[in-house]
Design a protein around this motif. Structure first.
Motif, PDB file in Angstrom:
ATOM      1  N   VAL A 101       7.963  -4.797  15.286  1.00  0.00           N
ATOM      2  CA  VAL A 101       7.058  -4.791  14.136  1.00  0.00           C
ATOM      3  C   VAL A 101       6.185  -6.037  14.144  1.00  0.00           C
ATOM      4  O   VAL A 101       6.659  -7.130  14.455  1.00  0.00           O
ATOM      5  CB  VAL A 101       7.854  -4.744  12.808  1.00  0.00           C
ATOM      6  CG1 VAL A 101       6.916  -4.777  11.606  1.00  0.00           C
ATOM      7  CG2 VAL A 101       8.740  -3.510  12.762  1.00  0.00           C
ATOM      8  N   ARG A 102       4.915  -5.868  13.769  1.00  0.00           N
ATOM      9  CA  ARG A 102       3.966  -6.982  13.613  1.00  0.00           C
ATOM     10  C   ARG A 102       3.670  -7.128  12.136  1.00  0.00           C
ATOM     11  O   ARG A 102       3.186  -6.196  11.492  1.00  0.00           O
ATOM     12  CB  ARG A 102       2.682  -6.685  14.387  1.00  0.00           C
ATOM     13  CG  ARG A 102       1.534  -7.645  14.147  1.00  0.00           C
ATOM     14  CD  ARG A 102       1.794  -8.979  14.850  1.00  0.00           C
ATOM     15  NE  ARG A 102       0.578  -9.734  15.018  1.00  0.00           N
ATOM     16  CZ  ARG A 102       0.177 -10.690  14.183  1.00  0.00           C
ATOM     17  NH1 ARG A 102       0.867 -10.965  13.102  1.00  0.00           N
ATOM     18  NH2 ARG A 102      -0.928 -11.359  14.418  1.00  0.00           N
ATOM     19  N   LEU A 103       3.977  -8.306  11.563  1.00  0.00           N
ATOM     20  CA  LEU A 103       3.635  -8.615  10.178  1.00  0.00           C
ATOM     21  C   LEU A 103       2.440  -9.556  10.170  1.00  0.00           C
ATOM     22  O   LEU A 103       2.292 -10.386  11.070  1.00  0.00           O
ATOM     23  CB  LEU A 103       4.815  -9.294   9.471  1.00  0.00           C
ATOM     24  CG  LEU A 103       6.099  -8.485   9.370  1.00  0.00           C
ATOM     25  CD1 LEU A 103       7.227  -9.348   8.810  1.00  0.00           C
ATOM     26  CD2 LEU A 103       5.886  -7.242   8.516  1.00  0.00           C
ATOM     27  N   HIS A 104       1.608  -9.423   9.152  1.00  0.00           N
ATOM     28  CA  HIS A 104       0.432 -10.280   9.013  1.00  0.00           C
ATOM     29  C   HIS A 104       0.630 -11.217   7.827  1.00  0.00           C
ATOM     30  O   HIS A 104       1.214 -10.820   6.806  1.00  0.00           O
ATOM     31  CB  HIS A 104      -0.828  -9.430   8.807  1.00  0.00           C
ATOM     32  CG  HIS A 104      -1.109  -8.510   9.946  1.00  0.00           C
ATOM     33  ND1 HIS A 104      -1.748  -8.927  11.091  1.00  0.00           N
ATOM     34  CD2 HIS A 104      -0.801  -7.212  10.143  1.00  0.00           C
ATOM     35  CE1 HIS A 104      -1.845  -7.914  11.933  1.00  0.00           C
ATOM     36  NE2 HIS A 104      -1.275  -6.862  11.387  1.00  0.00           N
ATOM     37  N   ALA A 105       0.131 -12.432   7.956  1.00  0.00           N
ATOM     38  CA  ALA A 105       0.230 -13.401   6.864  1.00  0.00           C
ATOM     39  C   ALA A 105      -0.343 -12.794   5.592  1.00  0.00           C
ATOM     40  O   ALA A 105      -1.417 -12.198   5.611  1.00  0.00           O
ATOM     41  CB  ALA A 105      -0.511 -14.689   7.226  1.00  0.00           C
ATOM     42  N   GLY A 106       0.409 -12.902   4.506  1.00  0.00           N
ATOM     43  CA  GLY A 106      -0.041 -12.380   3.225  1.00  0.00           C
ATOM     44  C   GLY A 106       0.457 -10.986   2.906  1.00  0.00           C
ATOM     45  O   GLY A 106       0.351 -10.547   1.754  1.00  0.00           O
ATOM     46  N   ASP A 107       1.000 -10.248   3.906  1.00  0.00           N
ATOM     47  CA  ASP A 107       1.588  -8.936   3.609  1.00  0.00           C
ATOM     48  C   ASP A 107       2.641  -9.107   2.531  1.00  0.00           C
ATOM     49  O   ASP A 107       3.509  -9.974   2.631  1.00  0.00           O
ATOM     50  CB  ASP A 107       2.275  -8.337   4.848  1.00  0.00           C
ATOM     51  CG  ASP A 107       1.337  -7.733   5.862  1.00  0.00           C
ATOM     52  OD1 ASP A 107       0.167  -7.492   5.533  1.00  0.00           O
ATOM     53  OD2 ASP A 107       1.796  -7.495   7.008  1.00  0.00           O
ATOM     54  N   ARG A 108       2.582  -8.281   1.500  1.00  0.00           N
ATOM     55  CA  ARG A 108       3.612  -8.282   0.461  1.00  0.00           C
ATOM     56  C   ARG A 108       4.524  -7.104   0.754  1.00  0.00           C
ATOM     57  O   ARG A 108       4.056  -5.972   0.883  1.00  0.00           O
ATOM     58  CB  ARG A 108       2.975  -8.207  -0.923  1.00  0.00           C
ATOM     59  CG  ARG A 108       2.114  -9.457  -1.208  1.00  0.00           C
ATOM     60  CD  ARG A 108       1.487  -9.460  -2.578  1.00  0.00           C
ATOM     61  NE  ARG A 108       2.424  -9.218  -3.661  1.00  0.00           N
ATOM     62  CZ  ARG A 108       3.220 -10.147  -4.208  1.00  0.00           C
ATOM     63  NH1 ARG A 108       3.201 -11.373  -3.748  1.00  0.00           N
ATOM     64  NH2 ARG A 108       4.031  -9.824  -5.204  1.00  0.00           N
ATOM     65  N   ASP A 116       0.820  -1.216   0.000  1.00  0.00           N
ATOM     66  CA  ASP A 116       0.000   0.000   0.000  1.00  0.00           C
ATOM     67  C   ASP A 116       0.856   1.270   0.000  1.00  0.00           C
ATOM     68  O   ASP A 116       0.334   2.379   0.055  1.00  0.00           O
ATOM     69  CB  ASP A 116      -0.968   0.006   1.181  1.00  0.00           C
ATOM     70  CG  ASP A 116      -0.289   0.119   2.538  1.00  0.00           C
ATOM     71  OD1 ASP A 116       0.965   0.220   2.601  1.00  0.00           O
ATOM     72  OD2 ASP A 116      -1.010   0.090   3.554  1.00  0.00           O
ATOM     73  N   GLY A 117       2.207   1.104  -0.021  1.00  0.00           N
ATOM     74  CA  GLY A 117       3.107   2.246  -0.043  1.00  0.00           C
ATOM     75  C   GLY A 117       3.604   2.687   1.320  1.00  0.00           C
ATOM     76  O   GLY A 117       4.523   3.503   1.414  1.00  0.00           O
ATOM     77  N   SER A 118       3.021   2.164   2.380  1.00  0.00           N
ATOM     78  CA  SER A 118       3.476   2.545   3.718  1.00  0.00           C
ATOM     79  C   SER A 118       4.830   1.895   4.007  1.00  0.00           C
ATOM     80  O   SER A 118       5.148   0.822   3.495  1.00  0.00           O
ATOM     81  CB  SER A 118       2.450   2.144   4.779  1.00  0.00           C
ATOM     82  OG  SER A 118       2.257   0.745   4.791  1.00  0.00           O
ATOM     83  N   THR A 119       5.624   2.591   4.822  1.00  0.00           N
ATOM     84  CA  THR A 119       6.983   2.156   5.113  1.00  0.00           C
ATOM     85  C   THR A 119       7.264   2.243   6.606  1.00  0.00           C
ATOM     86  O   THR A 119       6.807   3.172   7.270  1.00  0.00           O
ATOM     87  CB  THR A 119       8.006   3.044   4.361  1.00  0.00           C
ATOM     88  OG1 THR A 119       7.780   2.917   2.963  1.00  0.00           O
ATOM     89  CG2 THR A 119       9.426   2.652   4.667  1.00  0.00           C
TER      90      THR A 119
END
Length: 112
Positions: free
Chosen positions: A90-97, A78-81
């Motif tokens: 940091v929390r990553l979610h399954a499927g995040d590209r 989505d362009g966020s960094t």
């Protein structure tokens, strides 16, 4: 073995060795599993991961990580960094590209 011995995962995560994992040639990634769990409350792994410098893309799994050393960014579709530096959690979610741009070899402690 004492109860404390059973609970100590690493006396010094900064000094733990990691082994190349081949997951990303672009970032020369390496890791070390510190613990695995399979319990009703939690099933997953705890480990160390190193990468970079360089840039690569990934599709993430559910993960929580703490940057121990190094620097860079992780950019989402989505362009966020998020700027990565020691102390960033940091929390990553399954499927995040994601696109990882590592400017200084990064070391993280992960739970996933």
């Amino acid at each position: 073995m004492t109860a404390a011995d059973e609970r100590l995962v690493s006396a010094d995560v900064h000094a733990e060795g990691v082994e190349p994992d081949g997951a990303s040639a672009a970032l020369a990634t390496a890791l070390r599993d510190l613990a695995s769990y399979d319990a009703a409350a939690f099933a997953g792994d705890v480990g160390l991961w190193e990468a970079g410098p360089g840039t690569d893309t990934d599709t993430e799994v559910d993960e929580l990580f703490l940057v121990l050393s190094g620097a860079g960014t992780v950019t989402f579709d989505d362009g966020s960094t998020i700027t990565l530096r020691p102390g960033v959690l940091v929390r990553l979610h399954a499927g995040d590209r994601t696109t990882w741009t590592i400017t200084e070899r990064l070391r993280k402690l992960y739970v996933g």
